[in-house]
Design an enzyme around this catalytic site. Structure first.
Site, mmCIF file in Angstrom:
data_model
loop_
_atom_site.group_PDB
_atom_site.id
_atom_site.type_symbol
_atom_site.label_atom_id
_atom_site.label_comp_id
_atom_site.label_asym_id
_atom_site.label_seq_id
_atom_site.Cartn_x
_atom_site.Cartn_y
_atom_site.Cartn_z
ATOM 1 N N ASP A 6 0.869 -1.181 0.000
ATOM 2 C CA ASP A 6 0.000 0.000 0.000
ATOM 3 C C ASP A 6 0.901 1.224 0.000
ATOM 4 O O ASP A 6 2.115 1.119 0.231
ATOM 5 C CB ASP A 6 -0.896 0.002 1.252
ATOM 6 C CG ASP A 6 -1.798 1.241 1.323
ATOM 7 O OD1 ASP A 6 -2.343 1.648 0.278
ATOM 8 O OD2 ASP A 6 -1.955 1.816 2.421
ATOM 9 N N SER A 7 0.293 2.376 -0.227
ATOM 10 C CA SER A 7 1.050 3.622 -0.171
ATOM 11 C C SER A 7 1.460 3.965 1.260
ATOM 12 O O SER A 7 2.081 5.004 1.471
ATOM 13 C CB SER A 7 0.191 4.762 -0.715
ATOM 14 O OG SER A 7 -0.945 4.923 0.114
ATOM 15 N N TYR A 36 -0.619 8.321 -2.790
ATOM 16 C CA TYR A 36 -0.660 7.940 -4.208
ATOM 17 C C TYR A 36 -1.812 8.661 -4.919
ATOM 18 O O TYR A 36 -1.761 8.894 -6.122
ATOM 19 C CB TYR A 36 -0.921 6.432 -4.349
ATOM 20 C CG TYR A 36 0.267 5.515 -4.152
ATOM 21 C CD1 TYR A 36 1.459 5.950 -3.603
ATOM 22 C CD2 TYR A 36 0.170 4.179 -4.526
ATOM 23 C CE1 TYR A 36 2.523 5.076 -3.414
ATOM 24 C CE2 TYR A 36 1.226 3.299 -4.357
ATOM 25 C CZ TYR A 36 2.406 3.750 -3.794
ATOM 26 O OH TYR A 36 3.446 2.878 -3.622
ATOM 27 N N GLY A 37 -2.849 8.957 -4.149
ATOM 28 C CA GLY A 37 -4.089 9.491 -4.737
ATOM 29 C C GLY A 37 -3.935 10.811 -5.466
ATOM 30 O O GLY A 37 -4.793 11.193 -6.254
ATOM 31 N N CYS A 85 -4.570 -1.343 -1.874
ATOM 32 C CA CYS A 85 -4.703 0.096 -2.106
ATOM 33 C C CYS A 85 -5.671 0.277 -3.271
ATOM 34 O O CYS A 85 -5.414 -0.235 -4.372
ATOM 35 C CB CYS A 85 -3.319 0.655 -2.447
ATOM 36 S SG CYS A 85 -3.302 2.389 -2.901
ATOM 37 N N ASN A 86 -6.766 0.970 -3.026
ATOM 38 C CA ASN A 86 -7.745 1.201 -4.103
ATOM 39 C C ASN A 86 -7.129 2.012 -5.235
ATOM 40 O O ASN A 86 -7.398 1.767 -6.415
ATOM 41 C CB ASN A 86 -8.953 1.982 -3.569
ATOM 42 C CG ASN A 86 -9.780 1.192 -2.587
ATOM 43 O OD1 ASN A 86 -10.795 0.618 -2.944
ATOM 44 N ND2 ASN A 86 -9.355 1.150 -1.339
ATOM 45 N N THR A 87 -6.308 2.983 -4.873
ATOM 46 C CA THR A 87 -5.723 3.870 -5.881
ATOM 47 C C THR A 87 -4.780 3.091 -6.796
ATOM 48 O O THR A 87 -4.805 3.264 -8.021
ATOM 49 C CB THR A 87 -4.946 5.008 -5.180
ATOM 50 O OG1 THR A 87 -5.779 5.558 -4.164
ATOM 51 C CG2 THR A 87 -4.553 6.085 -6.161
ATOM 52 N N GLU A 120 -1.527 8.804 8.127
ATOM 53 C CA GLU A 120 -0.101 8.427 8.124
ATOM 54 C C GLU A 120 0.622 8.985 9.345
ATOM 55 O O GLU A 120 1.635 8.454 9.772
ATOM 56 C CB GLU A 120 0.584 8.939 6.846
ATOM 57 C CG GLU A 120 0.268 8.128 5.595
ATOM 58 C CD GLU A 120 0.861 6.730 5.614
ATOM 59 O OE1 GLU A 120 2.031 6.583 5.980
ATOM 60 O OE2 GLU A 120 0.125 5.771 5.269
ATOM 61 N N CYS A 163 -10.909 3.700 0.254
ATOM 62 C CA CYS A 163 -9.462 3.842 0.470
ATOM 63 C C CYS A 163 -9.135 3.008 1.699
ATOM 64 O O CYS A 163 -9.850 3.065 2.705
ATOM 65 C CB CYS A 163 -9.116 5.314 0.715
ATOM 66 S SG CYS A 163 -7.426 5.598 1.289
ATOM 67 N N THR A 164 -8.065 2.225 1.610
ATOM 68 C CA THR A 164 -7.784 1.279 2.698
ATOM 69 C C THR A 164 -7.302 1.972 3.989
ATOM 70 O O THR A 164 -7.222 1.338 5.030
ATOM 71 C CB THR A 164 -6.758 0.216 2.264
ATOM 72 O OG1 THR A 164 -5.572 0.878 1.793
ATOM 73 C CG2 THR A 164 -7.321 -0.664 1.163
ATOM 74 N N HIS A 165 -6.993 3.258 3.900
ATOM 75 C CA HIS A 165 -6.663 3.990 5.124
ATOM 76 C C HIS A 165 -7.928 4.282 5.949
ATOM 77 O O HIS A 165 -7.855 4.429 7.169
ATOM 78 C CB HIS A 165 -6.004 5.335 4.795
ATOM 79 C CG HIS A 165 -4.556 5.253 4.410
ATOM 80 N ND1 HIS A 165 -4.127 4.662 3.251
ATOM 81 C CD2 HIS A 165 -3.445 5.712 5.053
ATOM 82 C CE1 HIS A 165 -2.795 4.760 3.189
ATOM 83 N NE2 HIS A 165 -2.362 5.389 4.266
HETATM 84 N N1 DGL Z 1 -4.678 3.294 0.872
HETATM 85 C C1 DGL Z 1 -4.708 3.962 -0.402
HETATM 86 C C2 DGL Z 1 -6.021 3.628 -1.118
HETATM 87 O O1 DGL Z 1 -6.646 2.633 -0.796
HETATM 88 C C3 DGL Z 1 -4.419 5.412 -0.182
HETATM 89 C C4 DGL Z 1 -3.999 6.085 -1.408
HETATM 90 C C5 DGL Z 1 -3.118 7.279 -1.215
HETATM 91 O O2 DGL Z 1 -1.981 7.106 -0.804
HETATM 92 O O3 DGL Z 1 -3.584 8.359 -1.578
HETATM 93 O O4 DGL Z 1 -6.444 4.289 -2.026
#
Ligand code: DGL
Length: 262
Positions: free
Chosen positions: A10-11, A42-43, A73-75, A151, A183-185
């Site tokens: 993930d990011s 990442y988004g 990570c969805n992104t 984060e 988003c997984t966060h």
């Molecule tokens: N956890 C990432 C997701 O699911 C976060 C993306 C990001 O870093 O912006 O999209």
């Protein structure tokens, strides 16, 4: 061969919400998790940049002998998984916003989705929304700034609450009865979201579904670890060690968190 680890990236720390579901469903599996926090969020990056970072993470997981890669990570999934699947032989499992179950169950026919810009602008998200949400109004909001706060470990700070209120307001005005966390966060924000949302608005994410899909792919490929042992879990971050340590503490034994420059 089956003792080879499941690779997860993930990011940053968000994908640990997916790792938790995986280790719960598949306790014998060994896992390696990469938190690319140095490059979060990442988004806000272009699709090409997200593909480049996803390739870097995938290569490192493959060097570590991973038998499957979970893009937690969805992104990264919505921007890079098609490329990854075309470039590598290893099986990939990705995560996409749970639009389909929300649309199927919504009574008000209005569903909110909170996700990153990278996810909401991706072609894959658009086709999923089009194919599975006919007759449903989708109220999208970019959760700009949330990943950075999570984060830093700010799950319930004034800044986090104030951003969430701002994002939820237009959704509640439209009468959503489902909030999709894309988003997984964001699953780490569920306690505060539950406080902010009126009763009757349900929160939904895809974490459990990803774990089930991971199990199904491993089963089908004869890749499950049948050793009667508890899995070992190695985490690598390229940023602050203590933050990641906090997110994975007290979940299971055999957890090791290290810094790695990747
Ligand atoms: N956890 C990432 C997701 O699911 C976060 C993306 C990001 O870093 O912006 O999209």
């Amino acid at each position: 061969m089956n003792e080879r680890p499941i690779g997860i990236f993930d990011s940053g720390v968000g994908g640990t919400s997916i790792w938790k579901e995986i280790q719960h469903l598949l306790p014998k599996e060994n896992c390696i998790y990469l938190a690319d926090s140095k490059n979060a969020p990442y988004g806000e990056k272009t699709a090409d940049e997200i593909i480049g970072l996803s390739v870097k993470n995938t290569e490192l997981l493959l060097e570590n002998n991973c038998k499957i890669i979970v893009v937690a990570c969805n992104t990264a999934t919505t921007n890079a998984i098609n490329y990854l699947r075309s470039a590598y032989d290893v099986p990939f499992v990705g995560i996409e916003p749970a639009i389909k179950p929300a649309a199927l169950n919504s009574k008000s026919k209005t569903v909110g989705i909170l996700a990153t810009k990278g996810t909401l602008t991706s072609a894959l998200f658009h086709s999923t929304a089009q194919n599975h949400a006919e007759g449903i109004e989708i109220v999208e909001r970019e959760g700009k700034g949330l990943v950075e706060l999570i984060e830093k470990g700010e799950l319930d700070s004034e800044a986090t609450v104030s951003l969430l209120k701002q994002f939820l307001e237009p959704m509640l005005d439209k009468g959503i009865d489902y909030l999709v966390l894309g988003c997984t966060h964001y699953p780490y924000l569920v306690p505060v979201l539950q406080r902010l949302l009126p009763e009757g608005v349900k929160i939904i994410d895809s974490g459990e579904a990803v774990a089930r899909q991971t199990k199904a792919v491993l089963e089908k490929g004869g890749l499950l670890n049948n050793m009667a042992l508890k899995g070992k879990h190695r985490f690598f971050t390229n940023a602050e060690l203590s933050v990641l340590q906090r997110f994975v503490a007290n979940i299971t034994d055999h957890v090791q968190v290290d810094y790695l420059d990747f």
